[in-house]
Design a protein around this motif. Structure first.
Motif, PDB file in Angstrom:
ATOM      1  N   GLN A  34       0.669  -1.225   0.015  1.00 40.23           N
ATOM      2  CA  GLN A  34      -0.030  -0.165   0.017  1.00 40.23           C
ATOM      3  C   GLN A  34       0.892   1.342  -0.007  1.00 40.23           C
ATOM      4  N   GLY A  35       0.233   2.274  -0.756  1.00 46.29           N
ATOM      5  CA  GLY A  35       0.905   3.570  -0.539  1.00 46.29           C
ATOM      6  C   GLY A  35       1.966   3.826  -1.417  1.00 46.29           C
ATOM      7  N   ASN A  36       2.413   2.813  -2.162  1.00 50.97           N
ATOM      8  CA  ASN A  36       3.425   3.214  -3.410  1.00 50.97           C
ATOM      9  C   ASN A  36       2.703   3.149  -4.612  1.00 50.97           C
ATOM     10  N   SER A  37       2.201   4.246  -5.038  1.00 49.49           N
ATOM     11  CA  SER A  37       1.489   4.201  -6.602  1.00 49.49           C
ATOM     12  C   SER A  37       2.301   3.717  -7.615  1.00 49.49           C
ATOM     13  N   ASN A  38       3.554   3.839  -7.411  1.00 49.76           N
ATOM     14  CA  ASN A  38       4.503   3.274  -8.806  1.00 49.76           C
ATOM     15  C   ASN A  38       4.336   1.889  -8.804  1.00 49.76           C
ATOM     16  N   ARG A  39       4.527   1.258  -7.646  1.00 49.81           N
ATOM     17  CA  ARG A  39       4.140  -0.193  -7.799  1.00 49.81           C
ATOM     18  C   ARG A  39       3.177  -0.695  -8.181  1.00 49.81           C
ATOM     19  N   SER A  40       1.981   0.098  -7.667  1.00 47.30           N
ATOM     20  CA  SER A  40       0.659  -0.403  -8.009  1.00 47.30           C
ATOM     21  C   SER A  40       0.564  -0.143  -9.678  1.00 47.30           C
ATOM     22  N   LYS A  41       0.828   0.852 -10.097  1.00 52.48           N
ATOM     23  CA  LYS A  41       0.887   1.113 -11.798  1.00 52.48           C
ATOM     24  C   LYS A  41       1.635   0.252 -12.506  1.00 52.48           C
ATOM     25  N   VAL A  42       2.777  -0.336 -11.927  1.00 52.94           N
ATOM     26  CA  VAL A  42       3.431  -1.287 -12.536  1.00 52.94           C
ATOM     27  C   VAL A  42       2.704  -2.449 -12.610  1.00 52.94           C
ATOM     28  N   ALA A  43       2.122  -2.940 -11.405  1.00 46.12           N
ATOM     29  CA  ALA A  43       1.453  -4.257 -11.433  1.00 46.12           C
ATOM     30  C   ALA A  43       0.256  -4.001 -12.522  1.00 46.12           C
ATOM     31  N   GLU A  44      -0.541  -2.914 -12.588  1.00 49.65           N
ATOM     32  CA  GLU A  44      -1.559  -2.811 -13.587  1.00 49.65           C
ATOM     33  C   GLU A  44      -0.937  -3.070 -14.998  1.00 49.65           C
ATOM     34  N   ILE A  45       0.142  -2.407 -15.216  1.00 48.33           N
ATOM     35  CA  ILE A  45       0.851  -2.525 -16.522  1.00 48.33           C
ATOM     36  C   ILE A  45       0.976  -3.916 -16.871  1.00 48.33           C
ATOM     37  N   VAL A  46       1.674  -4.502 -16.069  1.00 42.92           N
ATOM     38  CA  VAL A  46       2.098  -5.809 -16.500  1.00 42.92           C
ATOM     39  C   VAL A  46       1.043  -6.884 -16.417  1.00 42.92           C
ATOM     40  N   GLN A  47      -0.095  -6.623 -15.740  1.00 45.31           N
ATOM     41  CA  GLN A  47      -1.357  -7.438 -15.645  1.00 45.31           C
ATOM     42  C   GLN A  47      -1.822  -7.521 -17.159  1.00 45.31           C
ATOM     43  N   GLN A  48      -1.807  -6.288 -17.691  1.00 45.35           N
ATOM     44  CA  GLN A  48      -2.528  -6.020 -18.890  1.00 45.35           C
ATOM     45  C   GLN A  48      -1.553  -6.674 -20.060  1.00 45.35           C
ATOM     46  N   SER A  49      -0.279  -6.482 -20.060  1.00 47.53           N
ATOM     47  CA  SER A  49       0.538  -6.870 -21.035  1.00 47.53           C
ATOM     48  C   SER A  49       0.495  -8.505 -20.819  1.00 47.53           C
ATOM     49  N   TRP A  50       0.648  -9.027 -19.739  1.00 49.54           N
ATOM     50  CA  TRP A  50       0.710 -10.463 -19.790  1.00 49.54           C
ATOM     51  C   TRP A  50      -0.378 -11.059 -20.095  1.00 49.54           C
ATOM     52  N   LYS A  51      -1.661 -10.375 -19.892  1.00 50.64           N
ATOM     53  CA  LYS A  51      -2.949 -10.867 -20.534  1.00 50.64           C
ATOM     54  C   LYS A  51      -2.876 -11.264 -22.042  1.00 50.64           C
ATOM     55  N   LYS A  52      -1.906 -10.476 -22.667  1.00 47.25           N
ATOM     56  CA  LYS A  52      -2.073 -10.671 -24.034  1.00 47.25           C
ATOM     57  C   LYS A  52      -1.069 -12.336 -24.315  1.00 47.25           C
ATOM     58  N   LEU A  53      -0.483 -12.692 -23.206  1.00 44.15           N
ATOM     59  CA  LEU A  53       0.108 -14.001 -23.527  1.00 44.15           C
ATOM     60  C   LEU A  53      -0.778 -15.149 -23.051  1.00 44.15           C
ATOM     61  N   GLY A  54      -2.109 -14.881 -22.305  1.00 37.78           N
ATOM     62  CA  GLY A  54      -2.997 -15.826 -21.847  1.00 37.78           C
ATOM     63  C   GLY A  54      -2.563 -16.020 -20.441  1.00 37.78           C
ATOM     64  N   ILE A  55      -2.299 -15.115 -19.662  1.00 38.15           N
ATOM     65  CA  ILE A  55      -1.939 -15.331 -18.319  1.00 38.15           C
ATOM     66  C   ILE A  55      -2.903 -14.379 -17.563  1.00 38.15           C
ATOM     67  N   LYS A  56      -3.632 -14.966 -16.474  1.00 35.35           N
ATOM     68  CA  LYS A  56      -4.406 -14.147 -15.695  1.00 35.35           C
ATOM     69  C   LYS A  56      -3.999 -13.983 -14.558  1.00 35.35           C
ATOM     70  N   VAL A  57      -3.725 -12.458 -14.287  1.00 32.69           N
ATOM     71  CA  VAL A  57      -3.025 -11.808 -13.073  1.00 32.69           C
ATOM     72  C   VAL A  57      -4.132 -11.155 -12.219  1.00 32.69           C
ATOM     73  N   GLU A  58      -4.415 -11.476 -10.905  1.00 33.64           N
ATOM     74  CA  GLU A  58      -4.976 -10.793  -9.841  1.00 33.64           C
ATOM     75  C   GLU A  58      -4.004  -9.856  -8.897  1.00 33.64           C
ATOM     76  N   ILE A  59      -4.487  -8.682  -9.036  1.00 32.36           N
ATOM     77  CA  ILE A  59      -3.258  -7.635  -8.103  1.00 32.36           C
ATOM     78  C   ILE A  59      -3.985  -7.638  -6.802  1.00 32.36           C
ATOM     79  N   ARG A  60      -3.064  -7.860  -5.668  1.00 34.71           N
ATOM     80  CA  ARG A  60      -3.495  -7.501  -4.201  1.00 34.71           C
ATOM     81  C   ARG A  60      -2.437  -6.412  -3.976  1.00 34.71           C
ATOM     82  N   VAL A  61      -3.089  -5.515  -3.369  1.00 35.95           N
ATOM     83  CA  VAL A  61      -2.418  -4.220  -2.583  1.00 35.95           C
ATOM     84  C   VAL A  61      -2.462  -4.451  -1.128  1.00 35.95           C
ATOM     85  N   ILE A  62      -1.368  -4.707  -0.324  1.00 37.86           N
ATOM     86  CA  ILE A  62      -1.480  -4.955   1.127  1.00 37.86           C
ATOM     87  C   ILE A  62      -0.637  -4.064   1.939  1.00 37.86           C
ATOM     88  N   GLU A  63      -1.142  -3.642   3.029  1.00 37.08           N
ATOM     89  CA  GLU A  63      -0.469  -2.929   4.051  1.00 37.08           C
ATOM     90  C   GLU A  63       0.898  -3.405   4.431  1.00 37.08           C
TER      91      GLU A  63
END
Length: 554
Positions: free
Chosen positions: A393-422
């Motif tokens: 939590q609290g590090n927007s850069n890391r959250s944005k990285v997670a969202e970017i790779v989630q979308q990019s890896w989806k193109k490969l056929g990989i399903k990614v769930e993101i969890r942001v934790i304290e």
């Protein structure tokens, strides 16, 4: 992700709840809203005791006994409270701290430290060689849960020659030996005979450093005051307060309101939100390539990540340059391994994983991952390629990285769930227990190039730092040999080979080395940004009397 090798875990998650000092604080300080001018042109710049510094941090400390802590916030605070025998100066050269001199034997197996005789603990007790030996014994004690014992277990014995001289005998020549003595020395008289994990010093430390501990309000602030009897001379700042604000946007507003003086800014804040009179009238900006890197780490105990072709595919499908452009606004460089670009130990010729979706698909197919049931998700042996990507939590850069790779890896056929934790929960419940699939995190890059604590196979258990459990015999041997090699060029060759192995195996997807982007109030003087960062000489900072926001109680 400050600092010696012990300021690891670049996970410097900075943000804070707006906090105001009260007149009842134990620092003998009265909080007054600023009435003095912030334009220093007509203010005499004379050094005198009295200024105060409020720094913002996204995360709280975990433990103020440094050998028990692995997060950067704890080590940062502790660095003002404790001293090591040695320290790094502004140009990252080892110099004396509690040791005024040292001598290395011709066979490189013995170091004799000549200690200062003018040092007292914050409670008034004298510092002696007994404290040094006690610290060493405590670090290697099997009941001490520390990630930093490896450097000290290679010691054969330590002898106290007199109250202010210690001799350390190593089993074998050990190149990182001097660096290991930047570790904070602990007070024997307060810890001897007690279980260190139950010591009140975890939350109420007593050191020898330039600042003394005052109080810790969990989740809110940590307050230190000047050690007026500091052996190198009293700091000029009367008080230092670390204010915990777990959101960078809230922290930036706190900075603009001048309720904090210092913070690490996000790239968006630094590049887009500081060209206002509100900021420019009161603050200076500092930018330099940080001693840290961001990465995606894969839990290698999980079957889906054991094949290096899978990890290579994920790296090829990670748009690093786009991440630097869109997340960092260009304020960073691509990371290729655990060293900072342009430095002595950095190997510029390792395999690079430039964005290539087709190459990633090919590698996954070679690893046996195919969409056999037409649901657009890869599968193998009846298991879908899906996993959870965690970050703090609290590090927007890391959250944005997670969202970017989630979308990019989806193109490969990989399903990614993101969890942001304290932060504390992520460390204690997931990382320490190895209860994760993959992480977006960061490390600091230590001054000493030794890779042992993070990458050696032996460090993948318990609360050690190789929590992805990467184990490579060839790399282990290179790391072990480098620790015994004093010749700089030969040692460099070993670390170059180590980087080649890490680049090939991709236990991490190395993302980027960010720039440190610092905002600091203009009233502070004595600030000299250097390779060591910006707060390395905090005891030299001062505020001219005419610019002070706060005054000492009489």
């Amino acid at each position: 992700m400050h600092s010696s090798k012990y300021f690891k875990f670049v996970i410097i998650l900075l943000s804070f709840l707006i906090f105001a000092c009260s007149q009842q604080e134990e620092t003998n300080v009265e909080n007054k809203k600023e009435t003095a001018p912030t334009d220093a042109k007509d203010v005499k710049s004379e050094k005198s005791f009295g200024g105060m510094l409020f720094e913002g941090s996204i995360g709280d400390a975990s433990n103020l006994i440094p050998i028990l802590a692995s997060d950067s916030v704890s080590h940062s605070v502790a660095s003002f409270v404790y001293n090591g025998l040695l320290k790094y100066n502004k140009n990252l050269k080892l110099v004396g701290d509690l040791a005024k001199d040292w001598e290395i034997s011709d066979n490189k197996k013995t170091i004799t430290f000549d200690l200062r005789k003018d040092v007292k603990w914050h409670d008034g007790e004298p510092f002696t060689a007994e404290d040094v030996k006690f610290t060493y014994k405590t670090i290697i004690d099997k009941d001490t849960p520390t990630a930093y014992d490896a450097d000290f277990k290679i010691i054969d014995n330590m002898t106290i020659l007199d109250n202010y001289t210690v001799r350390v005998n190593y089993k074998t020549p050990f190149a990182p030996a001097l660096n290991s003595w930047t570790m904070s020395i602990l007070p024997k008289h307060l810890l001897e005979g007690k279980k260190i994990t139950q010591s009140p010093l975890q939350r109420n430390p007593v050191g020898t450093g330039p600042f003394e501990f005052v109080k810790w309000e969990p989740g809110k602030s940590i307050t230190l005051k000047a050690n007026r009897d500091y052996f190198k001379g009293s700091p000029y700042l009367a008080k230092y307060v670390l204010k915990i604000i777990p959101d960078t946007a809230a922290m930036f507003m706190t900075l603009l309101n001048q309720d904090i003086d210092l913070m690490s800014m996000s790239p968006l804040q630094y590049t887009k939100q500081t060209d206002t009179s509100q900021f420019e009238n009161h603050f200076n900006k500092h930018s330099y390539l940080s001693n840290s890197y961001a990465y995606i780490g894969y839990n290698l105990k999980k079957k889906m990540f054991r094949d290096k072709k899978v990890r290579q595919a994920l790296s090829y499908a990670t748009p690093k340059k786009d991440i630097i452009k869109s997340v960092l606004f260009g304020e960073g460089e691509v990371a290729t391994g655990p060293y900072k670009p342009g430095t002595y130990w950095y190997n510029p010729d390792v395999t690079r994983y430039n964005y290539n979706i087709d190459k990633a698909k090919q590698l996954l197919e070679e690893a046996g991952w195919k969409d056999t049931d037409g649901d657009k998700i890869l599968d193998k042996n009846g298991h879908n390629f899906s996993f959870t990507l965690m970050t703090n939590q609290g590090n927007s850069n890391r959250s944005k990285v997670a969202e970017i790779v989630q979308q990019s890896w989806k193109k490969l056929g990989i399903k990614v769930e993101i969890r942001v934790i304290e932060w504390a929960t992520l460390i204690n419940e997931y990382i320490d227990k190895r209860n994760f699939d993959a992480l977006v995190m960061g490390w600091s890059i230590p001054m000493e190039p030794d890779l042992y604590d993070v990458w050696h196979s032996s460090k993948c258990k318990g609360k050690n730092l190789n929590f992805i459990c990467y184990q490579n015999e060839k790399l282990d041997k290179l790391i072990e040999k480098a620790r015994l090699t004093f010749d700089m060029e030969k040692r460099k060759e070993l670390y170059f080979k180590a980087q080649e192995i890490l680049a090939e195996d991709q236990p991490y997807t190395f993302l980027y080395v960010p720039k440190a982007l610092v905002g600091l109030h203009k009233r502070f003087r004595g600030v000299e940004p250097a390779p060591a960062g910006i707060t390395y000489n905090l005891e030299e900072w001062y505020v001219p009397e005419g610019l002070r926001k706060y005054k000492l109680k009489q």
